[in-house]
Write a protein that holds these residues in place. Structure first.
Motif, PDB file in Angstrom:
ATOM      1  N   ARG A 177       0.828  -1.204   0.000  1.00 13.46           N
ATOM      2  CA  ARG A 177       0.000   0.000   0.000  1.00 13.46           C
ATOM      3  C   ARG A 177       0.868   1.261   0.000  1.00 13.46           C
ATOM      4  NH1 ARG A 177      -2.531  -4.110   2.123  1.00 13.46           N
ATOM      5  NH2 ARG A 177      -4.809  -4.325   1.994  1.00 13.46           N
ATOM      6  N   PHE A 178       1.981   1.215   0.715  1.00 12.64           N
ATOM      7  CA  PHE A 178       2.876   2.370   0.699  1.00 12.64           C
ATOM      8  C   PHE A 178       3.448   2.600  -0.698  1.00 12.64           C
ATOM      9  CE2 PHE A 178       7.315   3.812   0.788  1.00 12.64           C
ATOM     10  CZ  PHE A 178       7.113   5.114   1.241  1.00 12.64           C
ATOM     11  N   THR A 179       3.839   1.541  -1.372  1.00 11.44           N
ATOM     12  CA  THR A 179       4.383   1.683  -2.727  1.00 11.44           C
ATOM     13  C   THR A 179       3.343   2.265  -3.674  1.00 11.44           C
ATOM     14  OG1 THR A 179       5.875  -0.192  -2.365  1.00 11.44           O
ATOM     15  CG2 THR A 179       5.466   0.457  -4.651  1.00 11.44           C
ATOM     16  N   VAL A 180       2.100   1.805  -3.559  1.00 12.84           N
ATOM     17  CA  VAL A 180       1.019   2.356  -4.386  1.00 12.84           C
ATOM     18  C   VAL A 180       0.838   3.845  -4.090  1.00 12.84           C
ATOM     19  CG1 VAL A 180      -1.479   2.294  -4.792  1.00 12.84           C
ATOM     20  CG2 VAL A 180      -0.186   0.158  -4.646  1.00 12.84           C
ATOM     21  N   LEU A 181       0.845   4.211  -2.822  1.00 12.28           N
ATOM     22  CA  LEU A 181       0.741   5.621  -2.439  1.00 12.28           C
ATOM     23  C   LEU A 181       1.862   6.437  -3.062  1.00 12.28           C
ATOM     24  CD1 LEU A 181      -0.183   8.044  -0.646  1.00 12.28           C
ATOM     25  CD2 LEU A 181       1.267   7.080   1.167  1.00 12.28           C
ATOM     26  N   TYR A 182       3.077   5.960  -2.941  1.00 16.00           N
ATOM     27  CA  TYR A 182       4.238   6.694  -3.466  1.00 16.00           C
ATOM     28  C   TYR A 182       4.129   6.883  -4.976  1.00 16.00           C
ATOM     29  CZ  TYR A 182       9.120   7.970  -4.258  1.00 16.00           C
ATOM     30  OH  TYR A 182      10.259   8.630  -4.629  1.00 16.00           O
ATOM     31  N   LEU A 183       3.798   5.822  -5.683  1.00 18.35           N
ATOM     32  CA  LEU A 183       3.750   5.891  -7.142  1.00 18.35           C
ATOM     33  C   LEU A 183       2.601   6.766  -7.633  1.00 18.35           C
ATOM     34  CD1 LEU A 183       4.608   2.199  -8.089  1.00 18.35           C
ATOM     35  CD2 LEU A 183       6.125   4.194  -8.124  1.00 18.35           C
ATOM     36  N   LEU A 184       1.440   6.676  -6.997  1.00 15.57           N
ATOM     37  CA  LEU A 184       0.313   7.497  -7.427  1.00 15.57           C
ATOM     38  C   LEU A 184       0.550   8.978  -7.117  1.00 15.57           C
ATOM     39  CD1 LEU A 184      -2.853   5.361  -6.600  1.00 15.57           C
ATOM     40  CD2 LEU A 184      -1.893   5.902  -8.848  1.00 15.57           C
ATOM     41  N   ALA A 185       1.185   9.257  -5.981  1.00 18.68           N
ATOM     42  CA  ALA A 185       1.512  10.654  -5.673  1.00 18.68           C
ATOM     43  C   ALA A 185       2.523  11.199  -6.673  1.00 18.68           C
ATOM     44  CB  ALA A 185       2.068  10.757  -4.244  1.00 18.68           C
ATOM     45  N   GLY A 186       3.572  10.405  -6.959  1.00 20.41           N
ATOM     46  CA  GLY A 186       4.562  10.835  -7.936  1.00 20.41           C
ATOM     47  C   GLY A 186       3.973  11.001  -9.317  1.00 20.41           C
ATOM     48  N   GLY A 205      12.251  14.673 -10.573  1.00 21.41           N
ATOM     49  CA  GLY A 205      12.570  14.601  -9.148  1.00 21.41           C
ATOM     50  C   GLY A 205      11.524  13.840  -8.366  1.00 21.41           C
ATOM     51  N   ALA A 206      11.952  13.307  -7.233  1.00 24.42           N
ATOM     52  CA  ALA A 206      11.054  12.548  -6.366  1.00 24.42           C
ATOM     53  C   ALA A 206      10.176  13.437  -5.503  1.00 24.42           C
ATOM     54  CB  ALA A 206      11.873  11.617  -5.469  1.00 24.42           C
ATOM     55  N   SER A 207      10.338  14.765  -5.619  1.00 23.31           N
ATOM     56  CA  SER A 207       9.575  15.664  -4.754  1.00 23.31           C
ATOM     57  C   SER A 207       8.078  15.612  -5.027  1.00 23.31           C
ATOM     58  CB  SER A 207      10.083  17.103  -4.886  1.00 23.31           C
ATOM     59  OG  SER A 207      10.129  17.508  -6.237  1.00 23.31           O
ATOM     60  N   THR A 208       7.677  15.232  -6.236  1.00 20.42           N
ATOM     61  CA  THR A 208       6.241  15.057  -6.479  1.00 20.42           C
ATOM     62  C   THR A 208       5.688  13.977  -5.546  1.00 20.42           C
ATOM     63  OG1 THR A 208       6.797  13.515  -8.257  1.00 20.42           O
ATOM     64  CG2 THR A 208       6.314  15.781  -8.887  1.00 20.42           C
ATOM     65  N   ALA A 209       6.453  12.900  -5.383  1.00 16.52           N
ATOM     66  CA  ALA A 209       6.027  11.806  -4.502  1.00 16.52           C
ATOM     67  C   ALA A 209       6.194  12.169  -3.032  1.00 16.52           C
ATOM     68  CB  ALA A 209       6.814  10.541  -4.835  1.00 16.52           C
ATOM     69  N   THR A 210       7.304  12.829  -2.672  1.00 13.61           N
ATOM     70  CA  THR A 210       7.535  13.141  -1.264  1.00 13.61           C
ATOM     71  C   THR A 210       6.538  14.179  -0.747  1.00 13.61           C
ATOM     72  OG1 THR A 210       9.249  14.760  -1.868  1.00 13.61           O
ATOM     73  CG2 THR A 210       9.977  12.526  -1.327  1.00 13.61           C
ATOM     74  N   PHE A 211       6.103  15.099  -1.611  1.00 14.09           N
ATOM     75  CA  PHE A 211       5.037  16.010  -1.207  1.00 14.09           C
ATOM     76  C   PHE A 211       3.749  15.227  -0.945  1.00 14.09           C
ATOM     77  CE2 PHE A 211       7.448  19.721  -1.691  1.00 14.09           C
ATOM     78  CZ  PHE A 211       6.690  20.817  -1.289  1.00 14.09           C
ATOM     79  N   GLY A 212       3.523  14.196  -1.744  1.00 13.85           N
ATOM     80  CA  GLY A 212       2.378  13.337  -1.497  1.00 13.85           C
ATOM     81  C   GLY A 212       2.470  12.625  -0.166  1.00 13.85           C
TER      82      GLY A 212
END
Length: 304
Positions: A177-186, A205-212
């Motif tokens: 579930r965390f991986t899905v969250l990270y990928l969808l946020a990114g 950059g990964a900031s799209t995902a980290t902001f998520g």
């Protein structure tokens, strides 16, 4: 005169060893090397394995694997991928890919052939007169851009946030579930870049995902009835930083924040254990469908 053969029991796994011990579950004789302490007596290795198969795995509050979530496999793997991509970018781009190419107080690195090939780019002419971009069919850019960075400082800033927030979120969500969250946020942040930025403006950059992940922390802690006041300054400071720096993709950060929050809400508010996983999967699939639809619309808008 020959000795009478021994009638003492022997270990079923080591026939050469006599023993007076037996498994409290299957009652087969076992030696001291094979016995495992149990709540009553000792058990043989086979019965221990059988008992472990029959045990239900502990799950998080949202249905994930608790033991795997605490181990942080997904967070570590994502960081590893980002670092390996950075190493490849430096190999291809040389020292200037690390730092000193200007931007962010002169600490950002140059783009390389790897970042050129994988960054978010709507549609643009290259120096060799070729045309590239998502609108030209390079849809993979919406995914690859979240693993590319312009220099080591850019990478380290994002990986620090990922390590701090990712370990906590993976513990409460589980690795899948965390991986899905990270990928969808990114992906949400990258689609926002594609939709709202000029077609020839590149970003990565990964900031799209980290902001998520920041938004997800807020949503998850609210669902768990934990204090969220300490998260508000973190979000406010990062948003101020986003809108005060010209080199930062504002659309990407806000898009990641929005879709990270929406995905976290789907995962956190899917209800109790019965049919929870199905509802979470359907909700995440709908989010993905919305993002694909937005990207298709933007493509037709650019090419139309």
């Amino acid at each position: 005169m020959s000795e009478a053969p021994s009638t003492s029991p022997v270990c079923y796994r080591h026939p050469e060893r006599e023993t007076l011990l037996s498994c409290s579950r299957c009652e087969r004789p076992i030696c001291t090397s094979c016995m495992n302490d149990a709540s009553v007596g000792h058990q043989c290795p086979d019965c221990v394995r059988e008992g472990q198969r029959g045990q239900r795995q502990a799950v998080t509050a949202f249905g994930g694997n608790l033991a795997a979530g605490r181990a942080g496999y997904a967070t570590r793997a994502i960081i590893g991928v980002n670092v390996l991509v950075m190493v490849a970018s430096v190999i291809l781009g040389g020292p200037k890919a690390i730092a000193g190419a200007g931007g962010f107080f002169g600490l950002l690195g140059n783009g390389t052939s790897l970042t050129d090939a994988g960054e978010v780019l709507g549609w643009a002419y290259y120096a060799d007169h070729s045309v590239h971009g998502i609108a030209e069919g390079e849809w993979y850019r919406l995914f690859t851009a979240m693993f590319l960075h312009y220099g080591v400082v850019h990478l380290l800033l994002n990986m620090m946030v990922l390590w701090q927030l990712g370990r906590y979120l993976e513990t409460v969500l589980g690795p899948i579930r965390f991986t899905v969250l990270y990928l969808l946020a990114g992906l949400g942040g990258n689609v926002a870049c594609y939709v709202f930025q000029a077609p020839n403006q590149a970003s990565a950059g990964a900031s799209t995902a980290t902001f998520g992940l920041m938004a997800a922390m807020f949503v998850v802690n609210r669902r768990l009835k934990l204090d969220v006041t300490q998260l508000i300054p973190l979000l406010v400071v990062n948003l101020i930083f986003t809108f005060s720096m010209s080199q930062i993709s504002k659309a990407g950060h806000v898009g990641g924040l929005v879709f990270g929050a929406i995905t976290a809400a789907v995962l956190a508010y899917a209800g109790t254990a019965k049919n929870r996983t199905i509802r979470q999967a359907v909700g995440c699939a709908l989010i993905l469908a919305v993002l694909i639809g937005a990207a298709v619309w933007r493509t037709s808008d650019i090419l139309g």
